[in-house]
Design a protein around this motif. Structure first.
Motif, PDB file in Angstrom:
ATOM      1  N   PHE A  92       0.837  -1.188   0.000  1.00 23.63           N
ATOM      2  CA  PHE A  92       0.000   0.000   0.000  1.00 23.63           C
ATOM      3  C   PHE A  92       0.881   1.251   0.000  1.00 23.63           C
ATOM      4  O   PHE A  92       1.972   1.271   0.567  1.00 23.63           O
ATOM      5  CB  PHE A  92      -0.897   0.039   1.245  1.00 23.63           C
ATOM      6  N   THR A  93       0.366   2.293  -0.629  1.00 24.38           N
ATOM      7  CA  THR A  93       0.898   3.648  -0.463  1.00 24.38           C
ATOM      8  C   THR A  93      -0.226   4.493   0.111  1.00 24.38           C
ATOM      9  O   THR A  93      -1.303   4.607  -0.492  1.00 24.38           O
ATOM     10  CB  THR A  93       1.380   4.237  -1.796  1.00 24.38           C
ATOM     11  N   ILE A  94       0.011   5.060   1.274  1.00 26.28           N
ATOM     12  CA  ILE A  94      -1.014   5.841   1.966  1.00 26.28           C
ATOM     13  C   ILE A  94      -0.851   7.297   1.560  1.00 26.28           C
ATOM     14  O   ILE A  94       0.213   7.893   1.773  1.00 26.28           O
ATOM     15  CB  ILE A  94      -0.902   5.685   3.487  1.00 26.28           C
ATOM     16  N   PHE A  95      -1.898   7.865   0.997  1.00 27.07           N
ATOM     17  CA  PHE A  95      -1.850   9.237   0.499  1.00 27.07           C
ATOM     18  C   PHE A  95      -2.704  10.121   1.398  1.00 27.07           C
ATOM     19  O   PHE A  95      -3.920   9.913   1.522  1.00 27.07           O
ATOM     20  CB  PHE A  95      -2.377   9.306  -0.942  1.00 27.07           C
ATOM     21  N   ILE A 148      -2.232   8.621  12.453  1.00 19.84           N
ATOM     22  CA  ILE A 148      -2.242   7.536  11.467  1.00 19.84           C
ATOM     23  C   ILE A 148      -1.005   7.614  10.589  1.00 19.84           C
ATOM     24  O   ILE A 148      -0.380   6.586  10.274  1.00 19.84           O
ATOM     25  CB  ILE A 148      -3.526   7.615  10.631  1.00 19.84           C
ATOM     26  N   ARG A 149      -0.627   8.822  10.193  1.00 23.50           N
ATOM     27  CA  ARG A 149       0.560   8.990   9.355  1.00 23.50           C
ATOM     28  C   ARG A 149       1.805   8.487  10.073  1.00 23.50           C
ATOM     29  O   ARG A 149       2.619   7.738   9.506  1.00 23.50           O
ATOM     30  CB  ARG A 149       0.721  10.462   8.994  1.00 23.50           C
ATOM     31  N   THR A 150       1.969   8.875  11.330  1.00 28.23           N
ATOM     32  CA  THR A 150       3.136   8.460  12.097  1.00 28.23           C
ATOM     33  C   THR A 150       3.162   6.952  12.305  1.00 28.23           C
ATOM     34  O   THR A 150       4.225   6.318  12.251  1.00 28.23           O
ATOM     35  CB  THR A 150       3.152   9.177  13.460  1.00 28.23           C
ATOM     36  N   ALA A 151       2.001   6.355  12.511  1.00 27.79           N
ATOM     37  CA  ALA A 151       1.935   4.904  12.718  1.00 27.79           C
ATOM     38  C   ALA A 151       2.356   4.153  11.460  1.00 27.79           C
ATOM     39  O   ALA A 151       3.107   3.169  11.535  1.00 27.79           O
ATOM     40  CB  ALA A 151       0.523   4.512  13.136  1.00 27.79           C
ATOM     41  N   PHE A 152       1.900   4.583  10.301  1.00 25.88           N
ATOM     42  CA  PHE A 152       2.286   3.905   9.062  1.00 25.88           C
ATOM     43  C   PHE A 152       3.778   4.083   8.773  1.00 25.88           C
ATOM     44  O   PHE A 152       4.443   3.152   8.297  1.00 25.88           O
ATOM     45  CB  PHE A 152       1.459   4.433   7.889  1.00 25.88           C
ATOM     46  N   ILE A 153       4.303   5.263   9.050  1.00 27.75           N
ATOM     47  CA  ILE A 153       5.744   5.475   8.853  1.00 27.75           C
ATOM     48  C   ILE A 153       6.542   4.571   9.778  1.00 27.75           C
ATOM     49  O   ILE A 153       7.562   3.988   9.383  1.00 27.75           O
ATOM     50  CB  ILE A 153       6.100   6.957   9.075  1.00 27.75           C
ATOM     51  N   ALA A 154       6.075   4.420  11.035  1.00 27.58           N
ATOM     52  CA  ALA A 154       6.768   3.545  11.972  1.00 27.58           C
ATOM     53  C   ALA A 154       6.713   2.084  11.528  1.00 27.58           C
ATOM     54  O   ALA A 154       7.625   1.306  11.845  1.00 27.58           O
ATOM     55  CB  ALA A 154       6.157   3.693  13.366  1.00 27.58           C
ATOM     56  N   CYS A 155       5.681   1.724  10.771  1.00 29.40           N
ATOM     57  CA  CYS A 155       5.555   0.351  10.281  1.00 29.40           C
ATOM     58  C   CYS A 155       6.263   0.138   8.955  1.00 29.40           C
ATOM     59  O   CYS A 155       6.200  -0.969   8.397  1.00 29.40           O
ATOM     60  CB  CYS A 155       4.082  -0.020  10.146  1.00 29.40           C
ATOM     61  N   GLY A 156       6.909   1.155   8.424  1.00 30.37           N
ATOM     62  CA  GLY A 156       7.672   1.015   7.192  1.00 30.37           C
ATOM     63  C   GLY A 156       6.851   1.060   5.924  1.00 30.37           C
ATOM     64  O   GLY A 156       7.312   0.587   4.875  1.00 30.37           O
ATOM     65  N   VAL A 157       5.658   1.632   5.969  1.00 25.66           N
ATOM     66  CA  VAL A 157       4.790   1.733   4.794  1.00 25.66           C
ATOM     67  C   VAL A 157       5.069   3.048   4.082  1.00 25.66           C
ATOM     68  O   VAL A 157       5.333   4.075   4.720  1.00 25.66           O
ATOM     69  CB  VAL A 157       3.309   1.634   5.200  1.00 25.66           C
TER      70      VAL A 157
END
Length: 826
Positions: A92-95, A148-157
């Protein structure tokens, strides 16, 4: 009515176009037979429009969102979501939406009004029952996007952020990177015709089987249902109304399609009363109209039919109808390369007749703002000086040509002046201020003769008043063997007065807050100062990668931000609106971003002219803040000026961001603490304030110092601090007791999370002195735990030991943090 009607029509009235799918199922993958005789499932690449599914990425419509957010549980849900995607071979890419999108301000205000109505229902429900509200009233907690943004970055997404237009940049990213589809929820995506289109609001994660499921919208089935080819979807969405062609402007046309026998009076009455046909009738009627057109590409003929009942501003409406169709068609036709088509413009500059002058503009445009040759350019220093002098010598001759240049062609001329200002800053800026103060010459009257007279008058004035200048009427430049006479510098002033925007004092007065009844287009603010290219480049890069708060880029480039509504009781007049409580923080941030301290340090220099003191005239900086104030029926921006610090001067933004010395790191931290009125020794002492609670303590200190005494009380501070040390904070599986909700508790949690958002804004503006892992809210706050602690603190005989669950070490930690928060406070 609008583009969202098409999305609603697909979901409710076109069941054949909605297909339940499991994204991890092998049937969705192309089977590739490897050489080793085994099947390899191809990776599925998808883009998620995060703004359309915040409640799904938060973890579902939990009832605890009203408490302020269960951020640790959200972080755990996102980790499980990422693991399920990895197991199913999905990337996924989260935009996220980081664009201001001025063209969608009306749509944004309508959504905010709906949220305000839900907030009123939530507050009334809490007053009556004291229980969580129904999930249909879901209102995103403040700062949910950043969490949510910080969580996805921490998960390497992979995480991205839009710049100008959110929907178009998503489809551009999808096509440009050959992704398989989009997860979104907008009629715009239907017109863009993506490879695959999935529902983001129906995105689900099974907690037991770790399967990711959603609904796929099959656009070919929609095309069959409407008997309309897919390449006519752009016109279909346009005629339904969107952000370019407003739904109100096509309402009469749509009413005529559904009720062709109705007269104009009945149609106008229905529109004014908002009695519009159902979606099930509007969409097929428009599709049938397009099918009957002999040449659907003849938009002029279409406009005559659409606007025949409203002939006012026909030309403008026709233009915007064409723009709307092109808005969708360009993204579909050119895919991820639609940006390049917008750059294909004429290479000749109108208003300049000589070919060598055009060459000058081309050569100057290759130079950077620092005066040096940009990388990849073959222009030498001698050629650079030659280009500058050639244009300068013809400055007074080409004044008329410069005045006729469009805005995009003024950049090379402004770039030239900026290069000179780097060498002659003290002198050129002084002459410019003197010219604007002493002569008050309007731009319209600055002809060729006036420029020469102004230059001569200014030169004589400077010489007669014996202003400190180098001898022999020359100004020495830092570069060797370079000297410019005062006459030349005065001609630079003349060019500056031409190409700079009109003075706000003479032509564009700054509107006050009392004039907020004006429309958005009538509210004019002074143009923003030019920033170094390095600052803009770094800001743009980090903004795209979603590593910087979106307000930073919006403030630096557009001077506007939008503040979403929060859970607050409008009837409670004892507490100011949340947008106003944290406005001083934002004002200090604006001052840091635009280096107000450096400007004031320069403008505070005085010049003695005939024993009088003359101060510099400084162009004011005004930031527009869009926020819904209490008892405010119309949404208009509030004009906010930046503020410097009283006790110290923050260095320029380039030094603050890019400095590598230890003193620069200290300045970044001090600037951050100063924004929150927390520049005290105890705040940086880990014994008192652990690193992961620095954001919490700084925010509580700011709130306790706010002039209003009802913002935060002593027992409420203890509830926040006890939450940060609770063992329940880091255990998402622990069943927490359902708290008794009060409007005060809900508003406190909402105020705190809104403050966290502003603290993160300050952290980005100051060069991020606090690492992202320590600034994450799940490190120090949980809404459900906080409501429980706040309820205990209100009980008779409650003490800190009870709030800390009888743990003595937790009590000691809370007391030390409280001591640091209250240090120096009366």
């Amino acid at each position: 009515m609008g583009a969202h009607d098409l999305q609603e029509f697909i979901e409710k009235f076109c069941p054949n176009a909605c297909l339940n799918v499991d994204l991890g199922h092998s049937a969705w993958r192309k089977q590739i037979n490897g050489r080793n005789a085994f099947n390899h499932i191809e990776t599925l690449y998808l883009v998620i429009d995060a703004e359309s599914c915040l409640h799904r990425l938060y973890g579902g419509s939990y009832t605890d969102w009203v408490c302020g957010g269960q951020w640790n549980q959200m972080y755990h849900f996102i980790k499980c979501f990422c693991m399920a995607a990895e197991r199913s071979n999905i990337e996924f890419t989260i935009f996220f939406n980081g664009a201001l999108e001025k063209q969608r301000i009306t749509e944004w205000t309508k959504n905010q009004n709906k949220l305000k109505e839900n907030i009123r229902k939530i507050i009334n429900h809490t007053y009556k029952r004291g229980t969580p509200p129904p999930k249909v009233w879901f209102t995103p907690p403040p700062c949910i996007t950043h969490c949510i943004r910080t969580a996805f970055i921490a998960c390497g997404v992979q995480v991205c952020q839009s710049i100008n237009d959110h929907h178009r940049e998503i489809i551009a990213y999808c096509r440009g990177n050959a992704f398989h589809g989009i997860l979104g929820q907008s009629g715009d995506y239907v017109a863009f015709d993506p490879p695959r289109y999935f529902s983001s609001q129906l995105l689900k994660l099974s907690r037991y089987s770790y399967c990711i499921s959603t609904v796929q919208f099959q656009l070919d089935e929609l095309s069959k249902h409407l008997s309309l080819p897919a390449h006519h979807f752009p016109l279909l969405v346009t005629l339904l109304g969107n952000h370019i062609l407003k739904p109100e402007e096509v309402a009469a046309f749509l009413m005529g399609l559904v009720n062709p026998t109705s007269d104009d009076t009945t149609t106008e009455t229905s529109i004014n009363k908002l009695v519009l046909p159902e979606v099930s009738k509007i969409v097929p009627a428009v599709a049938d109209y397009i099918n009957k057109l002999s040449t659907p590409t003849d938009l002029d003929s279409v406009a005559k039919v659409v606007f025949k009942r409203c002939s006012k501003n026909f030309t403008d409406k026709t233009k915007r109808l064409k723009e709307s169709v092109y808005y969708y068609q360009s993204a579909t036709r050119n895919g991820g390369r639609f940006m390049e088509s917008l750059k294909e413009q004429s290479t000749s500059a109108p208003g300049i007749s000589d070919s060598h002058e055009k060459e000058d503009l081309v050569e100057i445009s290759s130079l950077n703002t620092s005066g040096s040759v940009s990388s990849g350019s073959e222009v030498s220093t001698i050629q650079e000086n030659s280009v500058k002098m050639r244009l300068l010598n013809r400055g007074s001759e080409n004044v008329a040509a410069i005045q006729q240049l469009p805005q995009q062609w003024l950049h090379p001329v402004i770039l030239l002046v900026n290069n000179f200002i780097r060498y002659l800053y003290e002198y050129t800026l002084l002459y410019l201020r003197l010219a604007s103060v002493l002569f008050h010459t309007p731009r319209a009257s600055l002809t060729n003769d006036a420029i020469d007279a102004l230059a001569l008058n200014l030169e004589n004035k400077l010489l007669l008043d014996k202003v400190e200048t180098p001898t022999e009427k020359s100004v020495c430049v830092d570069t060797p063997q370079a000297s410019l006479p005062v006459t030349t510098v005065c001609k630079i002033v003349g060019i500056l007065l031409l190409v700079r925007p009109p003075s706000p004092i003479e032509e564009n007065p700054i509107p006050s807050n009392s004039s907020m009844d004006k429309s958005y287009s009538e509210i004019v603010t002074p143009p923003l100062p030019k920033l170094p290219d390095k600052v803009i480049d770094v800001t743009l890069k980090r903004h795209k990668m979603s590593l910087m708060h979106p307000y930073v880029y919006q403030t630096l480039t557009q001077g506007e931000i939008k503040l979403d509504v929060s859970l607050e009781d409008d009837s409670n007049q004892s507490i100011p609106p949340l947008a106003h409580i944290f406005r001083p923080i934002r004002q200090h941030i604006y001052g840091i971003l635009f280096s107000i301290s450096s400007i004031m340090r320069t403008t505070n220099q005085v010049i003695k002219i005939q024993k009088t003191i003359l101060l510099y005239q400084v162009r004011p900086i005004i930031i527009k803040e869009w926020c819904g104030a209490r008892n405010k029926t119309t949404w208009t921006p509030e004009l906010v000026p930046p503020l410097p610090f009283d006790d110290w001067q923050v260095p320029a933004l380039t030094s603050l961001w890019f400095g590598t010395e230890p003193v620069d790191k200290n300045r970044r931290m001090r600037a951050f603490l100063s924004c929150l009125h927390s520049d005290t020794p105890s705040m940086l002492n880990p014994h008192f304030v652990p690193h992961h609670t620095l954001v919490l303590c700084c925010l509580l200190r700011y709130l306790i110092q706010f002039p209003s005494s009802c913002v935060l009380h002593r027992h409420e501070i203890d509830a926040f601090l006890a939450t940060s040390v609770s063992v329940l904070l880091f255990d998402p599986y622990e069943e927490k007791e359902a708290p008794h909700l009060t409007p005060r508790g809900i508003e406190l949690a909402s105020m705190f999370m809104r403050g966290v958002d502003m603290v993160l804004f300050a952290n980005s503006a100051c060069g991020e002195p606090i690492p992202a892992k320590y600034a994450a809210p799940w490190m120090y706050f949980d809404g459900r735990v906080f409501q429980h602690k706040l309820f205990l603190s209100l009980q008779e005989g409650a003490n800190l030991v009870q709030l800390c669950d009888g743990k003595v070490d937790h009590v000691a930690r809370v007391e030390r943090m409280r001591q640091a928060i209250l240090e120096g406070c009366s």
